[in-house]
Design a protein around this motif. Sequence first.
Motif, PDB file in Angstrom:
ATOM      1  N   ASP A  44     -61.353  29.315  13.592  1.00 40.38           N
ATOM      2  CA  ASP A  44     -61.243  30.133  14.795  1.00 40.38           C
ATOM      3  C   ASP A  44     -62.282  31.251  14.705  1.00 40.38           C
ATOM      4  O   ASP A  44     -62.809  31.539  13.623  1.00 40.38           O
ATOM      5  CB  ASP A  44     -59.833  30.710  14.909  1.00 40.38           C
ATOM      6  CG  ASP A  44     -59.458  31.553  13.714  1.00 40.38           C
ATOM      7  OD1 ASP A  44     -59.633  32.784  13.785  1.00 40.38           O
ATOM      8  OD2 ASP A  44     -59.007  30.992  12.689  1.00 40.38           O
ATOM      9  N   PRO A  45     -62.620  31.905  15.831  1.00 40.39           N
ATOM     10  CA  PRO A  45     -63.717  32.886  15.819  1.00 40.39           C
ATOM     11  C   PRO A  45     -63.555  33.994  14.785  1.00 40.39           C
ATOM     12  O   PRO A  45     -64.536  34.380  14.142  1.00 40.39           O
ATOM     13  CB  PRO A  45     -63.696  33.442  17.246  1.00 40.39           C
ATOM     14  CG  PRO A  45     -63.188  32.310  18.073  1.00 40.39           C
ATOM     15  CD  PRO A  45     -62.156  31.638  17.211  1.00 40.39           C
ATOM     16  N   GLU A  46     -62.349  34.521  14.603  1.00 41.77           N
ATOM     17  CA  GLU A  46     -62.165  35.605  13.641  1.00 41.77           C
ATOM     18  C   GLU A  46     -62.451  35.119  12.224  1.00 41.77           C
ATOM     19  O   GLU A  46     -63.140  35.790  11.435  1.00 41.77           O
ATOM     20  CB  GLU A  46     -60.741  36.163  13.737  1.00 41.77           C
ATOM     21  CG  GLU A  46     -60.517  37.359  12.833  1.00 41.77           C
ATOM     22  CD  GLU A  46     -59.097  37.915  12.930  1.00 41.77           C
ATOM     23  OE1 GLU A  46     -58.677  38.612  11.999  1.00 41.77           O
ATOM     24  OE2 GLU A  46     -58.413  37.621  13.936  1.00 41.77           O
ATOM     25  N   SER A  47     -61.932  33.950  11.868  1.00 42.07           N
ATOM     26  CA  SER A  47     -62.189  33.391  10.544  1.00 42.07           C
ATOM     27  C   SER A  47     -63.656  33.014  10.387  1.00 42.07           C
ATOM     28  O   SER A  47     -64.242  33.187   9.314  1.00 42.07           O
ATOM     29  CB  SER A  47     -61.313  32.155  10.306  1.00 42.07           C
ATOM     30  OG  SER A  47     -59.944  32.468  10.437  1.00 42.07           O
ATOM     31  N   GLN A  89     -70.208  36.573  17.524  1.00 39.69           N
ATOM     32  CA  GLN A  89     -69.342  35.534  18.083  1.00 39.69           C
ATOM     33  C   GLN A  89     -69.337  35.641  19.612  1.00 39.69           C
ATOM     34  O   GLN A  89     -69.225  36.750  20.153  1.00 39.69           O
ATOM     35  CB  GLN A  89     -67.912  35.684  17.562  1.00 39.69           C
ATOM     36  CG  GLN A  89     -67.772  35.509  16.059  1.00 39.69           C
ATOM     37  CD  GLN A  89     -68.013  34.081  15.621  1.00 39.69           C
ATOM     38  OE1 GLN A  89     -67.613  33.147  16.291  1.00 39.69           O
ATOM     39  NE2 GLN A  89     -68.688  33.916  14.497  1.00 39.69           N
ATOM     40  N   PRO A  90     -69.460  34.531  20.337  1.00 40.19           N
ATOM     41  CA  PRO A  90     -69.585  34.610  21.793  1.00 40.19           C
ATOM     42  C   PRO A  90     -68.283  34.879  22.531  1.00 40.19           C
ATOM     43  O   PRO A  90     -68.298  35.428  23.631  1.00 40.19           O
ATOM     44  CB  PRO A  90     -70.133  33.231  22.166  1.00 40.19           C
ATOM     45  CG  PRO A  90     -69.639  32.318  21.081  1.00 40.19           C
ATOM     46  CD  PRO A  90     -69.609  33.150  19.828  1.00 40.19           C
ATOM     47  N   ASP A  91     -67.141  34.497  21.952  1.00 35.24           N
ATOM     48  CA  ASP A  91     -65.883  34.603  22.680  1.00 35.24           C
ATOM     49  C   ASP A  91     -65.194  35.942  22.419  1.00 35.24           C
ATOM     50  O   ASP A  91     -65.267  36.487  21.310  1.00 35.24           O
ATOM     51  CB  ASP A  91     -64.939  33.470  22.282  1.00 35.24           C
ATOM     52  CG  ASP A  91     -65.463  32.108  22.699  1.00 35.24           C
ATOM     53  OD1 ASP A  91     -65.831  31.975  23.886  1.00 35.24           O
ATOM     54  OD2 ASP A  91     -65.510  31.190  21.870  1.00 35.24           O
ATOM     55  N   PRO A  92     -64.506  36.485  23.421  1.00 39.49           N
ATOM     56  CA  PRO A  92     -63.808  37.757  23.223  1.00 39.49           C
ATOM     57  C   PRO A  92     -62.547  37.577  22.396  1.00 39.49           C
ATOM     58  O   PRO A  92     -62.048  36.462  22.227  1.00 39.49           O
ATOM     59  CB  PRO A  92     -63.462  38.181  24.661  1.00 39.49           C
ATOM     60  CG  PRO A  92     -63.320  36.889  25.395  1.00 39.49           C
ATOM     61  CD  PRO A  92     -64.338  35.964  24.790  1.00 39.49           C
ATOM     62  N   ILE A  93     -62.042  38.684  21.868  1.00 37.09           N
ATOM     63  CA  ILE A  93     -60.753  38.699  21.184  1.00 37.09           C
ATOM     64  C   ILE A  93     -59.843  39.666  21.922  1.00 37.09           C
ATOM     65  O   ILE A  93     -60.307  40.591  22.592  1.00 37.09           O
ATOM     66  CB  ILE A  93     -60.879  39.091  19.698  1.00 37.09           C
ATOM     67  CG1 ILE A  93     -61.576  40.445  19.552  1.00 37.09           C
ATOM     68  CG2 ILE A  93     -61.625  38.026  18.923  1.00 37.09           C
ATOM     69  CD1 ILE A  93     -61.616  40.960  18.121  1.00 37.09           C
ATOM     70  N   SER A  94     -58.559  39.465  21.796  1.00 39.37           N
ATOM     71  CA  SER A  94     -57.601  40.292  22.523  1.00 39.37           C
ATOM     72  C   SER A  94     -57.598  41.711  21.979  1.00 39.37           C
ATOM     73  O   SER A  94     -57.977  41.962  20.826  1.00 39.37           O
ATOM     74  CB  SER A  94     -56.193  39.693  22.403  1.00 39.37           C
ATOM     75  OG  SER A  94     -55.758  39.753  21.051  1.00 39.37           O
ATOM     76  N   ARG A 152     -56.037  32.217  25.016  1.00 39.63           N
ATOM     77  CA  ARG A 152     -57.118  31.355  24.556  1.00 39.63           C
ATOM     78  C   ARG A 152     -57.439  31.611  23.082  1.00 39.63           C
ATOM     79  O   ARG A 152     -57.774  30.684  22.343  1.00 39.63           O
ATOM     80  CB  ARG A 152     -58.357  31.561  25.430  1.00 39.63           C
ATOM     81  CG  ARG A 152     -58.182  31.004  26.846  1.00 39.63           C
ATOM     82  CD  ARG A 152     -59.479  30.978  27.612  1.00 39.63           C
ATOM     83  NE  ARG A 152     -59.967  32.318  27.934  1.00 39.63           N
ATOM     84  CZ  ARG A 152     -59.539  33.033  28.973  1.00 39.63           C
ATOM     85  NH1 ARG A 152     -58.595  32.560  29.769  1.00 39.63           N
ATOM     86  NH2 ARG A 152     -60.043  34.227  29.208  1.00 39.63           N
ATOM     87  N   GLU A 153     -57.337  32.874  22.667  1.00 41.37           N
ATOM     88  CA  GLU A 153     -57.539  33.197  21.256  1.00 41.37           C
ATOM     89  C   GLU A 153     -56.476  32.513  20.397  1.00 41.37           C
ATOM     90  O   GLU A 153     -56.789  31.942  19.341  1.00 41.37           O
ATOM     91  CB  GLU A 153     -57.466  34.710  21.068  1.00 41.37           C
ATOM     92  CG  GLU A 153     -57.702  35.181  19.640  1.00 41.37           C
ATOM     93  CD  GLU A 153     -57.509  36.676  19.501  1.00 41.37           C
ATOM     94  OE1 GLU A 153     -57.930  37.222  18.471  1.00 41.37           O
ATOM     95  OE2 GLU A 153     -56.913  37.300  20.409  1.00 41.37           O
ATOM     96  N   ARG A 154     -55.236  32.518  20.860  1.00 43.92           N
ATOM     97  CA  ARG A 154     -54.144  31.876  20.123  1.00 43.92           C
ATOM     98  C   ARG A 154     -54.357  30.362  20.070  1.00 43.92           C
ATOM     99  O   ARG A 154     -54.128  29.725  19.037  1.00 43.92           O
ATOM    100  CB  ARG A 154     -52.814  32.218  20.786  1.00 43.92           C
ATOM    101  CG  ARG A 154     -51.586  31.699  20.041  1.00 43.92           C
ATOM    102  CD  ARG A 154     -50.318  32.389  20.516  1.00 43.92           C
ATOM    103  NE  ARG A 154     -50.186  32.414  21.962  1.00 43.92           N
ATOM    104  CZ  ARG A 154     -50.330  33.522  22.706  1.00 43.92           C
ATOM    105  NH1 ARG A 154     -50.603  34.688  22.138  1.00 43.92           N
ATOM    106  NH2 ARG A 154     -50.189  33.467  24.023  1.00 43.92           N
ATOM    107  N   GLU A 155     -54.804  29.783  21.176  1.00 40.56           N
ATOM    108  CA  GLU A 155     -55.059  28.334  21.201  1.00 40.56           C
ATOM    109  C   GLU A 155     -56.140  27.954  20.190  1.00 40.56           C
ATOM    110  O   GLU A 155     -56.019  26.945  19.483  1.00 40.56           O
ATOM    111  CB  GLU A 155     -55.494  27.912  22.614  1.00 40.56           C
ATOM    112  CG  GLU A 155     -54.375  27.953  23.645  1.00 40.56           C
ATOM    113  CD  GLU A 155     -54.891  27.741  25.046  1.00 40.56           C
ATOM    114  OE1 GLU A 155     -56.117  27.504  25.199  1.00 40.56           O
ATOM    115  OE2 GLU A 155     -54.092  27.832  26.000  1.00 40.56           O
ATOM    116  N   ARG A 156     -57.221  28.744  20.122  1.00 44.68           N
ATOM    117  CA  ARG A 156     -58.285  28.445  19.163  1.00 44.68           C
ATOM    118  C   ARG A 156     -57.781  28.591  17.733  1.00 44.68           C
ATOM    119  O   ARG A 156     -58.142  27.798  16.858  1.00 44.68           O
ATOM    120  CB  ARG A 156     -59.494  29.349  19.409  1.00 44.68           C
ATOM    121  CG  ARG A 156     -60.309  28.971  20.635  1.00 44.68           C
ATOM    122  CD  ARG A 156     -61.618  29.703  20.691  1.00 44.68           C
ATOM    123  NE  ARG A 156     -61.425  31.118  20.971  1.00 44.68           N
ATOM    124  CZ  ARG A 156     -61.442  31.653  22.184  1.00 44.68           C
ATOM    125  NH1 ARG A 156     -61.640  30.878  23.236  1.00 44.68           N
ATOM    126  NH2 ARG A 156     -61.262  32.943  22.356  1.00 44.68           N
TER     127      ARG A 156
END
Length: 471
Positions: free
Chosen positions: A235-238, A329-334, A208-212
């Motif tokens: 994307d969340p990291e950016s 950020q609400p979403d997790p990262i790998s 999901r992280e890659r898709e975003r």
Amino acid sequence: MTFISTQTAAPVASALSALSALMSSAVDALTLVSTAAIDYRDLDDGTLLELHRLAARERQLVEAHAAVIAGEIAHRSAPSLGHSGLAQRNGYRTPEELVRVSARSTAREASAAVRVGLQSRDSQLASTPQRPWLVAVSGALVAGSLPVASADAIQSGLGEPALTVSIPMLASTAEQLVAEAATLDPDRLFRRARQLRDELDELGVADRERERRERRSLRFTRQPDGMGRLTWLLDPESAAVAAELYDRATSPRRGGPRFRGELETTAERILADPRTTEQLASDVFLELLRHGAAADDSALLGSGAPSVRVLVTATALASGIGCGRLEGQPDPISIQTVQRLACAGAVMPILFDQGQPLDVGRDQRLFTHRQRIALAARDGGCRFPGCERPPSWTEAHHVKQWVRDGGSTNVADGILLCRHHHLLIHNNGWEITRKGSQYWLVPPPDIDPGQAPILMPSKSSAMRDLARESA
């Protein structure tokens, strides 16, 4: 020529007549309810809020009828029917367009009604529903207890089954979300659904992280009046990097934390700037682009690079199993992304004991920078129920007030609140109490005569990860 059996037609016509009569009666009854402002002006607060609750119930029942009808319209307008479908026969390209125009709704509302309506139809009529894990969602919708937007939020947020996420697991989670929907608006409910899905499917976090990240984009559009528009999807990291820079430039304007020392001078300069907050942000980012384009790429933007905090449990980092979080950020990262970021920057461990970071004593009134980092990791933002302000927008509040109660400046007796809710606590008679690692909000008597404590849960996804590991 088409012949219709009178034995079939009569019951159908009778049912249609009954439905039409009932709906007409409902419309007539609603028409009798006053919409004159003067009738509501002198109501006491309790009555006004009760009427608001009843109006919400009315809306949910109306939405349920509209969604069921939209689902049937969409079924009769299936692409396989081509021009003989209901929508195209009436001059509309899609059932969403028919629903939008006839109901005078937005495109988003019409699309949600069709999605939810089709799901409700499938759950009720199909011998084997296509998405059986959503049966509870459809049931709550048709009962009028779940708004269409909330049903769509659960449906979209949960997603589809996967190798590690079974249909029963999704069904159980959907039931949980239906219960939680009573206190969550659709946007928060969607984020909650995504959070629970991520907890069910940690192995899918990297995908999901890659898709975003694949969806990131930047478009520049020239406007007819000579202006230019940038549309930037991050994307969340950016987004964490851009958000940190945005907060630096605008935080004092947006009710962010109070500053001291050199930062206080900078904050005062930002507050005194005659530009609007949006103009200030635009000019700051433009200057960053100008300086960045002319800078030596080995020292781009000097030593003031954005500081993005990555939160991860020690167990997950050491084992390489699990996920991490970007602060705010609400979403997790790998875990692979966590390891990459840890490799590129300094690592600051924060040790927790019984749900609390290690603290310092009463040597100073204001919380230190390291204490603020610990509070941000524990609280995840303003802990006032329902507030979504991130850590960068908050101030550290003494649970036991420094002057009045002799409170200590330690992490356990500190809690993050945004400026609005910090002032509310001090000025409107609200209190916060602590029991172990839990914090409770006590409303003033004029809000709740019984002053029943309200739990103030952490907004930090990293703390939920830690709690699951410790369970």
